[in-house]
Each structure stands twice: as C-alpha cells, then as structure tokens.
Write an enzyme that holds these catalytic residues in place. Structure first.
Site, PDB file in Angstrom:
ATOM      1  N   HIS A 310       0.867  -1.178   0.000  1.00  0.00           N
ATOM      2  CA  HIS A 310       0.000   0.000   0.000  1.00  0.00           C
ATOM      3  C   HIS A 310       0.904   1.228   0.000  1.00  0.00           C
ATOM      4  CE1 HIS A 310      -2.766  -2.991   1.914  1.00  0.00           C
ATOM      5  NE2 HIS A 310      -3.626  -2.410   1.095  1.00  0.00           N
ATOM      6  N   GLU A 348      -4.473  -3.815  -3.765  1.00  0.00           N
ATOM      7  CA  GLU A 348      -5.935  -3.718  -3.871  1.00  0.00           C
ATOM      8  C   GLU A 348      -6.398  -2.327  -3.461  1.00  0.00           C
ATOM      9  OE1 GLU A 348      -7.259  -3.728  -0.500  1.00  0.00           O
ATOM     10  OE2 GLU A 348      -5.249  -4.162   0.207  1.00  0.00           O
TER      11      GLU A 348
END
Length: 392
Positions: A310, A348
């Site tokens: 991330h 994601e």
C-alpha cells in the site's frame, strides 16, 4: 466499465537513456562514474577502474531452443579489462553501471581479459551467483550477463544490496532464506496456516535504498518509528489531509494514529515505512504477507510467501509520474528481494481513486468487493517484474 474508459489517453512506456557520462550512487552513498566513448564504457569507483570494450567477435544472445536460428540475434562481445586489480565487489559495481546503460536488454555478452590475474575467479563468481551463464558450453570464457539476475541482487556484496536490512541478518546467521516453520493466524477476517514470519527490523531502520538515476536522487524506505516526531508528525499530517483521507480513511487525533501504528508494529504480518527522497519524507507505505491478510481471505489462491503493498504520497511536491513509478517499482523490488520464495506481489487500492487508470495501464487487474471498499486487484509476478521493471 469499458477498456476505453479506464485506459488513459496518450499512455507511453517509460524510458531512460543514460548520458555519455553518468554518475550514480550505491546504497552505501559512494559514487560510481561511467563514461561511454564510442561504445567503450569505462567505469570508475573509488580508486578502481573497469573497461568494457566491444570486440569484433559476436555471440548469439537470443535464447537457444526458443528463437529459430534464422531469427536469432548476435551481438559483439564486450571485453572486460582493468588497469587495476578487480575484486568480485568491483566487478559487481561495474555490472551495475552496465545495466543502467543497457536497461532494456536482457543479456550482455562478456569475456574477461586473461591479463587480469584472477580472471578465472571472477568467471567462477559470475557463474556461481547466476549473474552470468554460458550460452555455448564449448566456449567457457564467454558469458552472457543476465539483467534479471542482477536486479534480484545476485552476487550482491554485503553492504551494497538495495535491501538494507535482510532477515535473517548475516550477523546472526549465514543461512538464507528464513526457515519454514508452520504458524497460524485467527482473526475477524482471517483463519489460515502460514509460515512463521521473520522478525521485523527495529523502528527507524532503513530497509531499502536505491539511487534513482532518472531523478538523480536517493530513494529510501525506513521502518516507521512512531516515537520519532520526524516520522509521526508528517504521518499524522498526511493521514488528516483531505486528499489522502479519500483513499485511506484514517483521519483522526494523535491517539488514533498512535494506536494504528502500534497495531502495525505488533502485527508480524505487516510493516509500515516512511518513503523519503534524499532524506526528506515524501509518503508512507506498507508491505504485508498476504496469506494472513484479510485480502488473502477474500481473494484466495495466494501462496505462503506472496506479499502485498500500500502507498500514500503525502507531500504535494513529491507527486508526479516519475516519482510514483520509481516508488511503486521500488516497493515491489523490496518485496521480491526480502523473500526469494515470493512469486507474486499484489495490491488492492480503492477502485474509485484517480490513480487507478494509470495503474491499470501497467498491471493486469480485476475488480473485487472487500468488506470496507470496492477494490481493483493487481497481480505482479516475479518473472514479469524482473523482465520489465523500470529499475533505473
């Protein structure tokens, strides 16, 4: 959503052409200079000098057994010579300089000058580390250097690898990688067996460093230290900004942020880090073992050593295409380096973020519904990364 709606107009591949004289820094901050004069490349590091000179003789560089003989490509062999003694460390640094120039080639044909006293030792080093291989076993002195092997840190000397804090540390054990010991995680969204994860480096430890030649700056990732105001203050400011909060949803008071970072520090499956350019904080990232991550539960099919990342860029002046590409590439690079058994690195992000069209241009993707968001699921395979990653 149609492909035309998600593919940005005017997309073009990133490229980097090294100047005739190029200076770059190694992770230990020492400088290397390479000069290309009519295809003869001279590399200088400290008091050492290595020269690569094209010869008239050529060798096939197309893969045998894959490319037909009538389609095969051959290139001139580079003679590696030096007026000074050459150690394996010096050779590795010289190869680094070569791959910054030949950043779109998979292999480079090389032969070591027999006038170098330890030529056979250097040849053996290249073969046994995987930095080079023999295209023709009838000619044991001509090797093809491998760019994918180099960027996997093959043969990297202690102190010069981009992975600055390998686990297990060579100070504790010469054995790598970390042994397989079955472990177990049970939580609200996770119920799985997985390998025991190695200990994380201490907060404040630099875990990755690489000089980005396209920007002439050193990029570093440092394990975030919530007790250090230089880390905590920028982290809270970023998370509380309107732009970052759209994607991360972690806006809150200082106690909220301390609790989040405290949980991250205690959790063996995830590690947060400060992204910095030449020491100046630019953003925050995380890397995780996805087998015991909620994403692994909802996506499925992930391996024991697969990882996820991330990223948030907090400072406006460090946004932009080149810096974003360099950081994202380096995060994946760090994941693949820290665990050679990692096959894929996944991501994601929220599907409605403005950056998604650009990410879709780079990576295969699909849409997934997670408990807290609709996400775009990206998968990057090791083989593909080291074939095509923009590591310059």
């Amino acid at each position: 959503m149609s492909s035309s709606a998600i593919t940005p107009a005017g997309y073009r591949a990133e490229t980097f052409v090294a100047p005739a004289e190029q200076t770059f820094k190694l992770p230990d901050s020492s400088s290397v200079t390479s000069v290309d004069a009519e295809s003869t490349i001279t590399i200088t590091w400290n008091e050492s000098k290595v020269v690569f000179t094209p010869q008239e003789r050529t060798v096939r560089v197309s893969p045998i057994g894959i490319v037909n003989d009538n389609r095969a490509v051959s290139e001139k062999i580079l003679l590696l010579s030096s007026p000074t003694p050459v150690t394996t460390t010096i050779l590795w640094v010289a190869i680094y300089a070569i791959w910054l120039r030949k950043n779109e080639d998979d292999v480079a044909p090389v032969t070591i000058d027999e006038q170098i006293s330890n030529a056979s030792e250097l040849n053996s080093y290249l073969l046994h580390t995987g930095l080079g291989f023999l295209p023709d076993r009838t000619d044991p002195k001509t090797l093809l250097l491998s760019r994918p092997a180099f960027w996997q840190a093959a043969g990297a000397p202690l102190g010069l690898s981009w992975l600055r804090d390998p686990i297990p540390s060579v100070a504790h054990s010469p054995h790598f990688p970390f042994p397989y010991v079955q472990s177990f995680t049970r939580g609200e969204h996770v119920l799985t067996t997985h390998p025991l994860r190695p200990p994380k480096p201490a907060p404040g430890t630099t875990i990755y460093a690489r000089y980005i030649n396209a920007l002439n700056q050193l990029l570093t990732f440092t394990h975030i230290d919530a007790s250090n105001p230089a880390h905590f203050d920028v982290y809270t400011r970023w998370q509380n900004s309107d732009r970052v909060n759209v994607g991360w949803r972690e806006r809150g008071d200082d106690e909220h942020h301390r609790a989040y970072l405290r949980d991250r520090l205690a959790d063996p499956h995830i590690m947060g880090f400060i992204v910095a350019w030449d020491g100046e904080p630019a953003g925050y990232g995380e890397m995780s073992w996805v087998k015991e991550d909620p994403m692994g539960t909802y996506v499925g099919g992930l391996g024991d050593y697969d990882q996820g990342t991330h990223l948030l860029i907090g400072e406006e002046k460090f946004r932009g295409r080149q810096r974003f590409t360099a950081i994202m590439t380096s995060m994946k690079h760090m994941c693949f380096l820290r665990e050679p058994r990692t096959d894929v690195v996944v991501g994601e992000p929220r599907a409605d973020l403005p950056i998604i069209p650009r990410l879709i241009s780079y990576l295969p993707q699909e849409f997934n519904r997670l408990p807290h968001k609709r996400a775009v699921y990206f998968v990057l395979r090791r083989e593909r990364f080291f074939q095509a990653a923009m590591l310059y």
